[in-house]
Design a protein around this motif. Structure first.
Motif, mmCIF file in Angstrom:
data_model
loop_
_atom_site.group_PDB
_atom_site.id
_atom_site.type_symbol
_atom_site.label_atom_id
_atom_site.label_comp_id
_atom_site.label_asym_id
_atom_site.label_seq_id
_atom_site.Cartn_x
_atom_site.Cartn_y
_atom_site.Cartn_z
ATOM 1 N N UNK B 33 -23.513 -27.787 -8.079
ATOM 2 C CA UNK B 33 -22.102 -27.951 -8.370
ATOM 3 C C UNK B 33 -21.120 -26.743 -8.193
ATOM 4 N N UNK B 34 -19.758 -26.616 -8.080
ATOM 5 C CA UNK B 34 -19.050 -25.397 -7.991
ATOM 6 C C UNK B 34 -17.755 -25.921 -8.167
ATOM 7 N N UNK B 35 -16.796 -24.842 -8.938
ATOM 8 C CA UNK B 35 -15.278 -25.052 -8.943
ATOM 9 C C UNK B 35 -14.674 -24.088 -8.221
ATOM 10 N N UNK B 36 -13.726 -24.170 -7.494
ATOM 11 C CA UNK B 36 -12.825 -23.483 -6.609
ATOM 12 C C UNK B 36 -11.500 -23.693 -7.158
ATOM 13 N N UNK B 37 -10.689 -22.418 -7.193
ATOM 14 C CA UNK B 37 -9.282 -22.574 -7.684
ATOM 15 C C UNK B 37 -8.602 -21.639 -6.504
ATOM 16 N N UNK B 38 -7.699 -21.921 -6.030
ATOM 17 C CA UNK B 38 -6.582 -21.166 -5.248
ATOM 18 C C UNK B 38 -5.355 -21.466 -5.855
ATOM 19 N N UNK B 39 -4.723 -20.759 -6.512
ATOM 20 C CA UNK B 39 -3.841 -20.676 -7.304
ATOM 21 C C UNK B 39 -3.640 -21.874 -8.135
ATOM 22 N N UNK B 40 -2.683 -22.904 -7.950
ATOM 23 C CA UNK B 40 -2.616 -23.888 -9.046
ATOM 24 C C UNK B 40 -3.745 -25.161 -8.332
ATOM 25 N N UNK B 41 -4.154 -25.039 -7.310
ATOM 26 C CA UNK B 41 -5.380 -26.280 -6.599
ATOM 27 C C UNK B 41 -6.494 -25.759 -7.303
ATOM 28 N N UNK B 42 -7.326 -26.967 -7.999
ATOM 29 C CA UNK B 42 -8.387 -26.608 -8.423
ATOM 30 C C UNK B 42 -9.296 -27.849 -8.020
ATOM 31 N N UNK B 43 -10.618 -27.595 -7.308
ATOM 32 C CA UNK B 43 -11.392 -28.479 -6.961
ATOM 33 C C UNK B 43 -12.794 -28.446 -7.435
ATOM 34 N N UNK B 44 -13.770 -29.253 -7.764
ATOM 35 C CA UNK B 44 -14.760 -29.485 -8.384
ATOM 36 C C UNK B 44 -15.698 -30.256 -7.382
ATOM 37 N N UNK B 119 -16.115 -34.715 -4.600
ATOM 38 C CA UNK B 119 -15.193 -33.685 -4.588
ATOM 39 C C UNK B 119 -14.150 -34.296 -5.643
ATOM 40 N N UNK B 120 -13.754 -33.602 -6.728
ATOM 41 C CA UNK B 120 -12.652 -34.245 -7.625
ATOM 42 C C UNK B 120 -11.617 -33.029 -7.633
ATOM 43 N N UNK B 121 -10.496 -33.528 -7.226
ATOM 44 C CA UNK B 121 -9.328 -32.457 -7.480
ATOM 45 C C UNK B 121 -8.651 -32.615 -8.853
ATOM 46 N N UNK B 122 -8.670 -31.701 -9.755
ATOM 47 C CA UNK B 122 -8.212 -31.603 -11.055
ATOM 48 C C UNK B 122 -6.561 -31.609 -10.848
ATOM 49 N N UNK B 123 -6.264 -30.421 -10.010
ATOM 50 C CA UNK B 123 -4.905 -30.094 -10.015
ATOM 51 C C UNK B 123 -4.644 -29.784 -8.579
ATOM 52 N N UNK B 124 -3.492 -30.114 -8.272
ATOM 53 C CA UNK B 124 -3.165 -30.053 -6.909
ATOM 54 C C UNK B 124 -2.010 -29.377 -6.454
ATOM 55 N N UNK B 125 -1.699 -28.265 -5.902
ATOM 56 C CA UNK B 125 -0.592 -27.578 -5.336
ATOM 57 C C UNK B 125 -0.900 -27.212 -3.759
ATOM 58 N N UNK B 126 -1.230 -28.215 -2.947
ATOM 59 C CA UNK B 126 -1.492 -27.909 -1.601
ATOM 60 C C UNK B 126 -2.739 -27.140 -1.445
ATOM 61 N N UNK B 127 -3.175 -27.339 0.140
ATOM 62 C CA UNK B 127 -4.381 -26.687 0.428
ATOM 63 C C UNK B 127 -5.461 -27.163 -0.475
#
Lengths: 236, 235
Positions: B33-44, B119-127
C-alpha cells in the motif's frame, strides 16, 4: 561501467544495477538495452557474474521442493485440496497421502478432515500453477493441535536462522515444538498456552525486525527477559 | 484565447509541481500500500494479491490480471458531495490506469490470478488520476509485484496561453486544457496520455518535454518513499 551497486544494497523496480555486458541477469532482474535492471524491491546478491535480487516483500509463490504448512479445505473422491496461502489451492492425491491401503469407497476424512493442518512437501508446480503436495516423507504429517502464526514468506529464512539456530533458541526457551513452512505459516505447539504465546510473540518480533543485526541475541533477550521481569517494553 | 496568464493562482512557477509527499505501508492488512499526496490531492492505493480470480472466465492461463478500482470518497471534493459508487468517469480511470501499468507489470509468474488495486481519493484538487497512478506504482512495488520500471505521472496542461505543470482545480476551471501524462522512469516512454481541450502540435511537444522533467521529480519522491520503508535493511 560494470556494477553500479554493491552486494546487499537495496534496489527498487526499474533501478539500473549494472552497465555493459560484464554481468548476467538472474532472479528478479532483466537485461535492458545495455544494462541490467531490477524488477523488485530487494537486496543485491552477486554470485560470480550473475546478479540477482532477493525480494524483501511479496506473497508466497510456490515452488517444487518447498516444505509448506496448509489447511485442508475440500475433498474429492481421490484427493484433498489444501490452502497454502497462494491464489490457488494445492492438491494431495491418494497415493501421496498415506502408505496405508485405502479401500475403494473409503471415507477419506479418516486420513485428513476439513480444517486439519498438514505439513507437506511440494512435489510439482505446473506452468499454470497447479500444485501437487505429498505427505509421504520424513517430517511430513498431519498436525494435531497447536496454532498457526502467519508471517511474510520472505522473512522465513530469518525465523529459521543459520542451520536452524534462531528457531532452536525459541524452541528451547519456550519449550515448544515449532514447524516453519516456506509459505510463511508457522505451527507452534506446546504444553502451556502462555509458552505458545511467547513463542508466537518472538516470531512476530523477528518478522518486524528481520532487517536488523544481532537478531538472535535480541530474541534471546526477549525470551529471557519476559520470564524474569516485566521491563520488556523498554528493551523493544 | 486572448487573456494571458501572468502569475499562477498559488504563486508557483509555471513548471513547478505542487509539494509532493509519499509513504509506503499505510494499509497494514494489504499486501502492499502507499499514499501519494500532490498539493491538496491525496490518493491511497492498496494492492491485494496475487489472489484467486473469480469469476473463472476472467482468468488468463498465461498471466495474472491487474484490476484497478478508483474511487473518490464522498467528502473528497471541494464543494458538492461526490456521489458515491462507480461512475462513468471512474470506470474510464480504472481502464486508463490498468493500461498505464500494462507495459511494466509482469504477472507471467502468477497465471490465473488477480492483482487487485484499490485506490481511494481522500481529498481532491485536480490531478487525481496522476496521484492515483503514483500511489499505485508505490503500492505495487511494496506488494512485491514484478515491474520493469517505475511509472510516474503528472497533470500537465495549458492555462490561457501558458503551459503549466500540475494544475489545481482552480486553474482547471479557468480557460484550460488538461493533459495527464504518465511516463516510465528510465526510458521516458509514455504510458498514459489524455487530453481535454484543444492544443497545437508544437504545444503538445513542449508539454511532453516538460512532463519528462516533472515525472522525474515525481520519481525522486517515489524512490525516497520506497527507501524510507526498505532502506536500512542491509545494515
Amino acid at each position: 561501467m560494470g556494477l553500479l551497486v554493491s552486494e546487499k544494497d537495496i534496489v527498487i523496480p526499474g533501478q539500473i544495477i549494472a552497465d555493459g555486458m560484464d554481468y548476467l541477469p538472474a532472479m528478479n532482474t532483466y537485461r535492458g538495452e545495455n544494462n541490467i535492471i531490477s524488477t523488485r524491491v530487494g537486496l543485491i546478491r552477486v554470485v560470480g557474474r550473475s546478479i540477482k535480487v532477493i525480494p524483501l516483500s511479496g506473497r508466497y509463490i510456490p515452488k517444487a521442493g518447498d516444505t509448506v504448512i496448509g489447511r485442508i479445505t475440500a475433498m474429492s473422491t481421490a484427493s484433498w485440496f489444501v490452502d497454502i496461502g497462494y491464489a490457488s489451492e494445492a492438491g494431495i492425491s491418494l497415493k501421496d497421502a498415506t502408505s496405508e491401503f485405502i479401500e475403494r469407497g473409503a471415507d477419506l476424512s479418516q486420513y485428513f478432515d476439513f480444517d486439519e493442518l498438514v505439513v507437506a512437501k511440494i512435489t510439482n508446480v505446473t506452468k499454470t500453477r497447479l500444485i501437487d503436495l505429498t505427505v509421504k516423507g520424513p517430517g511430513l504429517r498431519k498436525l494435531v493441535g497447536g496454532r498457526i502464526v502467519k508471517i511474510t514468506s520472505t522473512k522465513v529464512p530469518r525465523v529459521i536462522g543459520k542451520q536452524g539456530s534462531m528457531i532452536s533458541v525459541i524452541k528451547n526457551a519456550t519449550n515448544t515444538r515449532i514447524i516453519v513452512g516456506q509459505n510463511g505459516w508457522v505451527w507452534i505447539s506446546g504444553e502451556s498456552p502462555e509458552e505458545i504465546q511467547r513463542a508466537a510473540d518472538a516470531i512476530q518480533m523477528i518478522e518486524r525486525e528481520a532487517h536488523t543485526e544481532g537478531l538472535t541475541d535480541k530474541v534471546e533477550k526477549f525470551l529471557g527477559g519476559k520470564k524474569n521481569d516485566s521491563n520488556i517494553q523498554e528493551e523493544n | 484565447m486572448t487573456a494571458t496568464y501572468k502569475k499562477r493562482t498559488d504563486g508557483r512557477a509555471f513548471d513547478e509541481p505542487r509539494p509532493m509527499e509519499a509513504k509506503l505501508g499505510v494499509v497494514p492488512r494489504a499486501d502492499g500500500s502507499a499514499m501519494f499526496k500532490a498539493g491538496k490531492s491525496v490518493a491511497i492505493a492498496a494492492v491485494h494479491g496475487p489472489r484467486q480470480l473469480n469469476p473463472a472466465f476472467m482468468r488468463n492461463p498465461k498471466k495474472g490480471v491487474l484490476r484497478v478500482n478508483y474511487n473518490m470518497m464522498a467528502f473528497s471534493g471541494s464543494g458538492e458531495r461526490v456521489r458515491p459508487g462507480p461512475s462513468r468517469r471512474s470506470k474510464e480511470i480504472n481502464l486508463v490506469i490498468e493500461k498505464a501499468f500494462a507495459p511494466v507489470v509482469d504477472l507471467s509468474e502468477v497465471p490465473n490470478t488477480a492483482v487487485d488495486v484499490y485506490i481511494e481519493l481522500l481529498q481532491t484538487d485536480a490531478g487525481t488520476r496522476c496521484a492515483a497512478i503514483n500511489a499505485t506504482a508505490l503500492a505495487l512495488a511494496d506488494a512485491g509485484i514484478s515491474m520493469k520500471d517505475i511509472i510516474s505521472a503528472m497533470a500537465m496542461g495549458k492555462v490561457h496561453d501558458k503551459i503549466c505543470v500540475d494544475l489545481t482545480k482552480e486553474e482547471e476551471d479557468m480557460e484550460a486544457v488538461d493533459i495527464p501524462v504518465a511516463m516510465m522512469g528510465n526510458s521516458g516512454k509514455v504510458t498514459l496520455l489524455q487530453m481535454d481541450g484543444i492544443i497545437s502540435r508544437e504545444e503538445i511537444k513542449e508539454i511532453l518535454k516538460k512532463a519528462r522533467e516533472a515525472t522525474l521529480k515525481v520519481k525522486e519522491v517515489q524512490e525516497k518513499a520506497i527507501r524510507e520503508k526498505y532502506g536500512g535493511q542491509n545494515e
